[in-house]
Design a protein around this motif. Structure first.
Motif, mmCIF file in Angstrom:
data_model
loop_
_atom_site.group_PDB
_atom_site.id
_atom_site.type_symbol
_atom_site.label_atom_id
_atom_site.label_comp_id
_atom_site.label_asym_id
_atom_site.label_seq_id
_atom_site.Cartn_x
_atom_site.Cartn_y
_atom_site.Cartn_z
ATOM 1 N N ILE A 156 20.284 15.547 -1.896
ATOM 2 C CA ILE A 156 20.883 16.564 -2.747
ATOM 3 C C ILE A 156 22.314 16.159 -3.105
ATOM 4 O O ILE A 156 23.161 16.013 -2.220
ATOM 5 C CB ILE A 156 20.884 17.939 -2.052
ATOM 6 C CG1 ILE A 156 19.479 18.293 -1.547
ATOM 7 C CG2 ILE A 156 21.440 19.000 -2.991
ATOM 8 C CD1 ILE A 156 18.411 18.294 -2.615
ATOM 9 N N SER A 157 22.566 15.980 -4.382
ATOM 10 C CA SER A 157 23.906 15.626 -4.835
ATOM 11 C C SER A 157 24.867 16.789 -4.615
ATOM 12 O O SER A 157 24.504 17.946 -4.833
ATOM 13 C CB SER A 157 23.882 15.249 -6.322
ATOM 14 O OG SER A 157 23.085 14.112 -6.542
ATOM 15 N N MET A 158 26.080 16.490 -4.159
ATOM 16 C CA MET A 158 27.122 17.480 -3.872
ATOM 17 C C MET A 158 26.727 18.409 -2.723
ATOM 18 O O MET A 158 27.276 19.502 -2.590
ATOM 19 C CB MET A 158 27.456 18.311 -5.117
ATOM 20 C CG MET A 158 27.979 17.526 -6.293
ATOM 21 S SD MET A 158 29.641 16.823 -6.068
ATOM 22 C CE MET A 158 30.663 18.294 -6.107
ATOM 23 N N ALA A 159 25.797 17.977 -1.858
ATOM 24 C CA ALA A 159 25.311 18.845 -0.787
ATOM 25 C C ALA A 159 26.441 19.386 0.073
ATOM 26 O O ALA A 159 26.433 20.560 0.466
ATOM 27 C CB ALA A 159 24.304 18.095 0.085
ATOM 28 N N ASP A 160 27.413 18.551 0.390
ATOM 29 C CA ASP A 160 28.484 18.982 1.297
ATOM 30 C C ASP A 160 29.752 19.399 0.545
ATOM 31 O O ASP A 160 30.776 19.671 1.167
ATOM 32 C CB ASP A 160 28.805 17.884 2.309
ATOM 33 C CG ASP A 160 29.337 16.611 1.658
ATOM 34 O OD1 ASP A 160 29.210 16.468 0.425
ATOM 35 O OD2 ASP A 160 29.866 15.753 2.377
ATOM 36 N N THR A 196 24.491 17.338 5.924
ATOM 37 C CA THR A 196 24.908 15.992 6.308
ATOM 38 C C THR A 196 25.128 15.185 5.036
ATOM 39 O O THR A 196 24.662 15.570 3.962
ATOM 40 C CB THR A 196 23.840 15.284 7.163
ATOM 41 O OG1 THR A 196 22.630 15.169 6.387
ATOM 42 C CG2 THR A 196 23.548 16.063 8.434
ATOM 43 N N ARG A 197 25.825 14.056 5.177
ATOM 44 C CA ARG A 197 26.051 13.180 4.035
ATOM 45 C C ARG A 197 25.522 11.784 4.337
ATOM 46 O O ARG A 197 25.680 11.279 5.451
ATOM 47 C CB ARG A 197 27.535 13.089 3.687
ATOM 48 C CG ARG A 197 27.807 12.118 2.531
ATOM 49 C CD ARG A 197 29.283 12.013 2.186
ATOM 50 N NE ARG A 197 29.716 13.098 1.333
ATOM 51 C CZ ARG A 197 30.470 12.912 0.240
ATOM 52 N NH1 ARG A 197 30.831 11.698 -0.124
ATOM 53 N NH2 ARG A 197 30.853 13.931 -0.481
ATOM 54 N N PHE A 198 24.910 11.160 3.333
ATOM 55 C CA PHE A 198 24.386 9.809 3.483
ATOM 56 C C PHE A 198 25.468 8.781 3.161
ATOM 57 O O PHE A 198 26.416 9.065 2.435
ATOM 58 C CB PHE A 198 23.196 9.578 2.543
ATOM 59 C CG PHE A 198 22.073 10.560 2.716
ATOM 60 C CD1 PHE A 198 21.867 11.221 3.914
ATOM 61 C CD2 PHE A 198 21.204 10.827 1.667
ATOM 62 C CE1 PHE A 198 20.831 12.126 4.078
ATOM 63 C CE2 PHE A 198 20.168 11.731 1.811
ATOM 64 C CZ PHE A 198 19.978 12.384 3.019
ATOM 65 N N GLU A 199 25.287 7.562 3.684
ATOM 66 C CA GLU A 199 26.155 6.437 3.341
ATOM 67 C C GLU A 199 25.509 5.697 2.174
ATOM 68 O O GLU A 199 24.635 4.843 2.377
ATOM 69 C CB GLU A 199 26.331 5.517 4.557
ATOM 70 C CG GLU A 199 27.150 6.117 5.687
ATOM 71 C CD GLU A 199 28.610 6.322 5.301
ATOM 72 O OE1 GLU A 199 29.108 5.564 4.435
ATOM 73 O OE2 GLU A 199 29.245 7.233 5.846
ATOM 74 N N SER A 210 21.592 15.863 3.090
ATOM 75 C CA SER A 210 20.545 16.828 3.429
ATOM 76 C C SER A 210 21.153 18.200 3.654
ATOM 77 O O SER A 210 22.320 18.334 4.052
ATOM 78 C CB SER A 210 19.794 16.386 4.687
ATOM 79 O OG SER A 210 18.975 15.265 4.439
ATOM 80 N N ILE A 211 20.336 19.224 3.381
ATOM 81 C CA ILE A 211 20.706 20.606 3.671
ATOM 82 C C ILE A 211 19.632 21.179 4.593
ATOM 83 O O ILE A 211 18.441 21.119 4.273
ATOM 84 C CB ILE A 211 20.796 21.453 2.391
ATOM 85 C CG1 ILE A 211 21.750 20.806 1.375
ATOM 86 C CG2 ILE A 211 21.257 22.873 2.722
ATOM 87 C CD1 ILE A 211 21.782 21.522 0.036
ATOM 88 N N PHE A 212 20.060 21.701 5.729
ATOM 89 C CA PHE A 212 19.129 22.237 6.718
ATOM 90 C C PHE A 212 19.217 23.767 6.729
ATOM 91 O O PHE A 212 20.315 24.342 6.730
ATOM 92 C CB PHE A 212 19.443 21.686 8.106
ATOM 93 C CG PHE A 212 19.347 20.188 8.195
ATOM 94 C CD1 PHE A 212 18.130 19.571 8.449
ATOM 95 C CD2 PHE A 212 20.472 19.396 8.007
ATOM 96 C CE1 PHE A 212 18.035 18.192 8.526
ATOM 97 C CE2 PHE A 212 20.386 18.016 8.074
ATOM 98 C CZ PHE A 212 19.167 17.403 8.330
#
Length: 379
Positions: A156-160, A196-199, A210-212
């Motif tokens: 998900i873009s801009m998740a955080d 969370t954010r991916f590298e 990801s959004i939990f």
């Protein structure tokens, strides 16, 4: 047939181009390194009317047409590809919220998005799904006046960074596929939500993660559209965003071409300007032709939308060709700059990383070609 932009559109383009060159372009590399788009920049875009101008005026829109929104996103993306994603998110999510959310919710969130005070993400993809977008397992179970959500969204873009999410969840059975999916407008600070954010290799200023959802309670009034019909109702908005994505990527391609044409007139080798060597100019001339054609195709799709005409196939063409062409163009421009193009002092390597991701996100080329084939095959 009239291919010209009108006087107002040209004035808007010039103003956005100045803002992009003076404010956005100098921070392109820094935003990539820090992994964030400053809220001050987003608010500034809102203050000068660059966000959601096509949304209904009762929600704070300016009555602009979709072609003009394309111009705005194109010019912003010339300065910073990643910042160009912000008005695109406002346009996509804004139309969904304006059309399907309860009026009080729509007014609250759209005002914040249009003024640059709030950022919205769209949460569709799940870990096991990918291109099979209707294969969702995030469960929304009704309990009285609330729905309780459990599960995960990913990629998900801009998740955080988002303040609110347009979230798709399954209110029906798995066997119902798209017919059992509903859409919800959910503040990201709702208890039970974590991210969370991916590298990633590119689009780091936007970020992807990801959004939990762990027993997240969402008021039933936050459902957008009819229960079980959210997927089919909301997905129509993607035809619009796909045309805008095409322009976002092609802006990077054209900016790279402009810089490389200039470079060829300044750099010398073997006693001549590089512009004298057809081995360098002919590839650029070929790509300039392709970019011009692809850009016109994007604006044609937006014109179709403005005139309430079907544009499903045209938008799919924009989405698969624009990102691929942009990557190929930037690569050629990097090579034309020789060893200097490979360094971090010039933006070509970062642009390559950024545009490549959109050959995956928001629908792969294979999915887009399926859509085109479906539209053109005899019914």
């Amino acid at each position: 047939m009239n291919f010209a932009f009108d006087e107002e559109q040209n004035a808007i383009r010039e103003n956005v181009a100045r803002f992009s060159a003076e404010i956005l372009a100098p921070g392109y590399r820094k935003r990539d390194q820090e992994g964030v788009i400053e809220r001050s920049v987003i608010r500034q875009m809102g203050e000068i009317g660059l966000l959601g101008g096509e949304l209904p005026e009762e929600f704070g829109g300016s009555g602009l047409d979709c072609v003009t929104i394309g111009l705005i996103i194109e010019e912003i993306s010339r300065g910073d590809f990643n910042v160009g994603y912000i008005p695109l998110l406002v346009s996509l999510n804004g139309q969904i919220i304006a059309s399907h959310a309860a009026p009080d919710l729509a007014k609250e969130w759209l005002h914040g998005m249009i003024t640059g005070q709030k950022v919205a993400c769209i949460a569709l993809t799940e870990p096991h799904g990918g291109s099979d977008a209707a294969n969702l397992r995030l469960k929304a179970e009704r309990k009285g006046d609330v729905f309780v959500l459990n599960g995960e969204k990913t990629s998900i873009s801009m998740a955080d960074q988002a303040d609110v999410g347009v979230v798709f969840a399954r209110t029906g059975t798995v066997e119902q596929r798209a017919s059992g999916i509903s859409a919800f407008l959910i503040p990201m600070d709702t208890p039970g939500i974590t991210t969370t954010r991916f590298e990633d290799n590119g689009q780091r200023a936007i970020g992807r993660g990801s959004i939990f959802f762990d027993n997240v309670e969402v008021p039933a009034k936050n459902m957008m559209g009819d229960e079980g019909k959210g997927f089919k109702q909301v997905m129509q908005g993607f035809d619009y965003s796909r045309a805008l994505i095409g322009l976002q990527c092609l802006a990077v391609a054209q900016q790279s071409l402009d810089e490389t044409w200039q470079w060829l007139t300044e750099r010398t080798a073997f006693g001549q300007n590089l512009s004298a060597f057809q081995g360098l100019t002919h590839p650029l001339a070929e790509y300039q032709t392709y970019v011009h054609a692809a850009r016109m195709q994007c604006y044609h799709a937006l014109w179709l939308k403005d005139n309430d005409l079907p544009h499903n196939a045209e938008a799919a063409m924009n989405k698969w060709w624009g990102p691929k062409l942009a990557f190929d163009v930037v690569k050629q421009c990097l090579l034309a700059h020789g060893h200097t193009g490979w360094g971090e002092d010039l933006p070509f390597a970062q642009r390559l990383r950024d545009v490549l991701g959109l050959q995956i996100g928001d629908g792969t080329a294979q999915i887009m070609k399926n859509i085109i084939a479906r539209e053109y095959l005899p019914k």
